[in-house]
Design a protein around this motif. Structure first.
Motif, mmCIF file in Angstrom:
data_model
loop_
_atom_site.group_PDB
_atom_site.id
_atom_site.type_symbol
_atom_site.label_atom_id
_atom_site.label_comp_id
_atom_site.label_asym_id
_atom_site.label_seq_id
_atom_site.Cartn_x
_atom_site.Cartn_y
_atom_site.Cartn_z
ATOM 1 N N TRP A 1 0.929 -1.161 0.016
ATOM 2 C CA TRP A 1 -0.127 -0.033 0.029
ATOM 3 C C TRP A 1 0.765 1.217 -0.060
ATOM 4 O O TRP A 1 0.541 2.278 0.070
ATOM 5 N N GLN A 2 1.979 1.076 -0.275
ATOM 6 C CA GLN A 2 3.110 2.368 -0.559
ATOM 7 C C GLN A 2 3.310 3.032 0.779
ATOM 8 O O GLN A 2 3.032 4.262 0.695
ATOM 9 N N GLY A 3 3.540 2.508 1.789
ATOM 10 C CA GLY A 3 3.651 3.084 3.231
ATOM 11 C C GLY A 3 2.368 3.074 3.866
ATOM 12 O O GLY A 3 2.488 3.786 5.099
ATOM 13 N N GLU A 4 1.101 3.124 3.275
ATOM 14 C CA GLU A 4 -0.059 3.342 4.108
ATOM 15 C C GLU A 4 -0.938 2.118 4.150
ATOM 16 O O GLU A 4 -1.986 2.039 3.438
ATOM 17 N N PRO A 5 -0.528 0.897 4.841
ATOM 18 C CA PRO A 5 -1.413 -0.109 4.929
ATOM 19 C C PRO A 5 -2.617 0.179 5.776
ATOM 20 O O PRO A 5 -2.683 1.153 6.518
ATOM 21 N N PRO A 6 -3.690 -0.676 5.575
ATOM 22 C CA PRO A 6 -4.864 -0.193 6.196
ATOM 23 C C PRO A 6 -4.562 -0.382 7.655
ATOM 24 O O PRO A 6 -3.828 -1.092 8.207
ATOM 25 N N VAL A 7 -5.073 0.638 8.632
ATOM 26 C CA VAL A 7 -4.598 0.809 9.876
ATOM 27 C C VAL A 7 -4.745 -0.580 10.818
ATOM 28 O O VAL A 7 -4.208 -0.734 11.921
ATOM 29 N N ILE A 8 -5.806 -1.254 10.417
ATOM 30 C CA ILE A 8 -6.470 -2.396 11.287
ATOM 31 C C ILE A 8 -5.053 -3.401 11.125
ATOM 32 O O ILE A 8 -5.193 -4.217 12.009
ATOM 33 N N THR B 1 13.427 -8.690 0.444
ATOM 34 C CA THR B 1 14.468 -8.004 0.079
ATOM 35 C C THR B 1 15.235 -8.340 -1.166
ATOM 36 O O THR B 1 15.443 -7.365 -1.914
ATOM 37 N N VAL B 2 15.607 -9.512 -1.514
ATOM 38 C CA VAL B 2 16.079 -9.957 -2.534
ATOM 39 C C VAL B 2 15.058 -9.664 -3.938
ATOM 40 O O VAL B 2 15.655 -9.216 -4.956
ATOM 41 N N VAL B 3 13.878 -10.298 -3.731
ATOM 42 C CA VAL B 3 13.020 -9.928 -4.887
ATOM 43 C C VAL B 3 12.700 -8.508 -5.167
ATOM 44 O O VAL B 3 12.630 -8.332 -6.372
ATOM 45 N N ASP B 4 12.455 -7.625 -4.312
ATOM 46 C CA ASP B 4 12.288 -6.103 -4.526
ATOM 47 C C ASP B 4 13.594 -5.573 -5.105
ATOM 48 O O ASP B 4 13.439 -4.896 -6.181
ATOM 49 N N ALA B 5 14.752 -6.184 -4.650
ATOM 50 C CA ALA B 5 15.864 -5.564 -5.346
ATOM 51 C C ALA B 5 16.191 -5.882 -6.860
ATOM 52 O O ALA B 5 16.443 -5.164 -7.641
ATOM 53 N N LEU B 6 15.707 -7.424 -7.019
ATOM 54 C CA LEU B 6 15.780 -7.791 -8.597
ATOM 55 C C LEU B 6 14.776 -7.000 -9.352
ATOM 56 O O LEU B 6 15.144 -6.564 -10.384
ATOM 57 N N LEU B 7 13.761 -6.832 -8.777
ATOM 58 C CA LEU B 7 12.609 -6.050 -9.792
ATOM 59 C C LEU B 7 12.910 -4.608 -9.807
ATOM 60 O O LEU B 7 12.628 -4.169 -11.158
ATOM 61 N N ARG B 8 13.357 -3.873 -8.982
ATOM 62 C CA ARG B 8 13.901 -2.486 -9.098
ATOM 63 C C ARG B 8 15.015 -2.452 -10.365
ATOM 64 O O ARG B 8 14.884 -1.485 -10.987
ATOM 65 N N ARG B 9 15.784 -3.582 -10.299
ATOM 66 C CA ARG B 9 16.912 -3.419 -11.384
ATOM 67 C C ARG B 9 16.347 -3.722 -12.627
ATOM 68 O O ARG B 9 16.712 -3.278 -13.674
ATOM 69 N N LEU B 10 15.464 -4.786 -12.765
ATOM 70 C CA LEU B 10 14.859 -5.399 -14.114
ATOM 71 C C LEU B 10 13.806 -4.496 -14.813
ATOM 72 O O LEU B 10 13.872 -4.027 -15.831
ATOM 73 N N GLY C 1 8.631 0.073 -12.806
ATOM 74 C CA GLY C 1 7.617 -0.766 -12.588
ATOM 75 C C GLY C 1 6.839 -0.819 -11.053
ATOM 76 O O GLY C 1 6.389 -1.574 -10.796
ATOM 77 N N GLU C 2 7.175 0.275 -10.223
ATOM 78 C CA GLU C 2 7.046 0.116 -8.743
ATOM 79 C C GLU C 2 5.544 0.073 -8.676
ATOM 80 O O GLU C 2 4.981 -0.198 -7.517
ATOM 81 N N ASP C 3 4.620 0.625 -9.655
ATOM 82 C CA ASP C 3 3.152 0.726 -9.362
ATOM 83 C C ASP C 3 2.731 -0.889 -9.086
ATOM 84 O O ASP C 3 1.610 -1.235 -8.615
ATOM 85 N N TRP C 4 3.364 -1.771 -10.012
ATOM 86 C CA TRP C 4 2.767 -3.054 -10.006
ATOM 87 C C TRP C 4 3.690 -4.018 -9.311
ATOM 88 O O TRP C 4 3.234 -5.433 -8.964
ATOM 89 N N HIS C 5 4.840 -3.942 -9.262
ATOM 90 C CA HIS C 5 5.817 -4.759 -8.599
ATOM 91 C C HIS C 5 5.744 -5.091 -7.248
ATOM 92 O O HIS C 5 6.177 -6.189 -6.675
ATOM 93 N N ARG C 6 5.196 -4.213 -6.534
ATOM 94 C CA ARG C 6 4.730 -4.558 -4.971
ATOM 95 C C ARG C 6 3.846 -5.858 -5.076
ATOM 96 O O ARG C 6 4.274 -6.757 -4.089
ATOM 97 N N ALA C 7 2.841 -5.940 -5.659
ATOM 98 C CA ALA C 7 1.857 -6.991 -5.789
ATOM 99 C C ALA C 7 2.628 -8.335 -6.256
ATOM 100 O O ALA C 7 2.566 -9.519 -5.796
#
Length: 359
Positions: free
Chosen positions: A35-42, A307-316, A320-326
């Motif tokens: 949720w880009q730093g703002e998950p549902p508060v619950i 940590t590993v997956v996020d770093a790889l996706l950011r490099r590739l 694509g940040e809007d979708w690579h979180r999912a």
């Protein structure tokens, strides 16, 4: 975790095994920044409920034992937690060394930081929960030798309120020089205040108190009491949402997961979730055991995989940040599920019996 022995307890543990898996999935989504730093508060109740649940499992059994047997039960709890920690520490050590970079400031400083993180922080990501749980359990156990559960609850509450003050409500004390110096002095020794045993103390004490209040057959509670619990829990959710807006207006520190209203929310929602009858109707011992073990693997492994997956996706895919979180969440869950399958398959064979310590 203790095994259920009668129908009422079976419902209790089945519901908590399902809850444990759901909370693990929630934490994966939070750490993947879905949720880009703002998950549902619950969702901020996930870690507190994990502490409460672990303590509840221990005290629902240990509370019925005498002093010597209770000490032995605590020793077994710490041994099991230590084995779990050691397994994942060794398995993830190369990645941990790359992330933490302990040796960059010299061997002596690196060893000190490693020991400090081992006891009061994190070595591999998310490991702080295990060390905080163990320290919190020992402290609550020692307090419980002389004090009733309600007194331990009140005595540990200030630790959590300080977590709230130094994080969500930091804006209120930012200009209080002596308090900030005191806080920074603590950090210079222990490294962190949040994500450490001060955060765990109250929740462990709450689990101990709830275990003492539990009845033999939680599924037979009157409908009227259930309705009251639902209403009160809903009001607490409303308080949590309102507190979030208050915290946003004050301007806290980077960590925004310390809300005072989580105290009544978790205290009310845990018994409500524990006593739900439907998980026992759709679950057997084999399924709930699988849920319990799988959720443990997910909790211990997910943050390192992210940590590993996020770093790889950011490099590739730099844009694509809007979708690579999912995608990160999906890949992480797939890796955790595959790891659990491999562990379960191999641990049946004698040379790989040690893999049972993964869960």
């Amino acid at each position: 975790m203790p095994r259920a022995t009668d129908a009422g307890e079976a419902k209790t543990y089945a519901s908590l095994d399902w809850l444990k898996l759901i909370l693990s999935l929630a934490i994966v989504c939070i750490h993947a920044d879905l949720w880009q730093g703002e998950p549902p508060v619950i969702l901020w109740c996930a870690v507190p409920l994990f502490f409460v649940m672990s303590s509840y499992f221990f005290w629902s059994r240990a509370g019925q034992l005498d002093g010597k047997e209770r000490r032995a039960a605590l020793g077994k709890f710490l041994l099991r937690s230590g084995r779990l920690y050691l397994f994942w520490f060794i398995l993830l050590l190369p990645l941990t060394l790359a992330i933490r970079d302990y040796l960059s400031a010299g061997v002596g400083t690196g060893v000190w930081h490693l020991i400090r993180d081992l006891l009061f922080g994190s070595t591999f990501r998310s490991s702080w929960f295990l060390s905080a749980l163990c320290l919190g359990m020992v402290i609550v156990y020692l307090l419980s030798v002389r004090l009733p559960a309600w007194a331990v609850l009140l005595l540990t509450l200030p630790a959590y309120l300080l977590c709230c003050l130094f994080h969500n409500y930091y804006g209120l004390i930012a200009d209080c020089g002596w308090l900030i110096r005191l806080y920074q002095g603590y950090l210079s020794i222990f490294g962190t205040f949040a994500n450490s045993f001060p955060e765990a103390l109250f929740w462990v004490a709450l689990g101990r108190w709830l275990a003492g209040r539990a009845k033999k057959a939680p599924g037979s509670r009157p409908v009227g009491r259930l309705v009251v619990r639902l209403i009160l829990t809903g009001l607490c959710v409303g308080l949590l949402v309102g507190e979030k807006y208050l915290v946003d207006s004050i301007g806290g520190a980077a960590a925004r997961n310390f809300y005072v209203s989580l105290v009544p929310l978790c205290a009310l929602s845990f018994p409500l979730l524990r006593d739900m009858p439907w998980p026992a109707c759709m679950s057997g011992p084999r399924l709930t055991g699988t849920l319990r073990r799988l959720s443990t693997v997910i909790f211990c492994l997910h943050a390192s995989v992210i940590t590993v997956v996020d770093a790889l996706l950011r490099r590739l895919f730099p844009a694509g940040e809007d979708w690579h979180r999912a995608v990160t969440v999906l890949i992480t869950l797939a890796v955790c599920l595959a790891a659990y399958g491999v562990f379960t398959l191999l641990e049946r064979h004698r040379p790989f019996r040690f893999l049972k310590y993964a869960h």
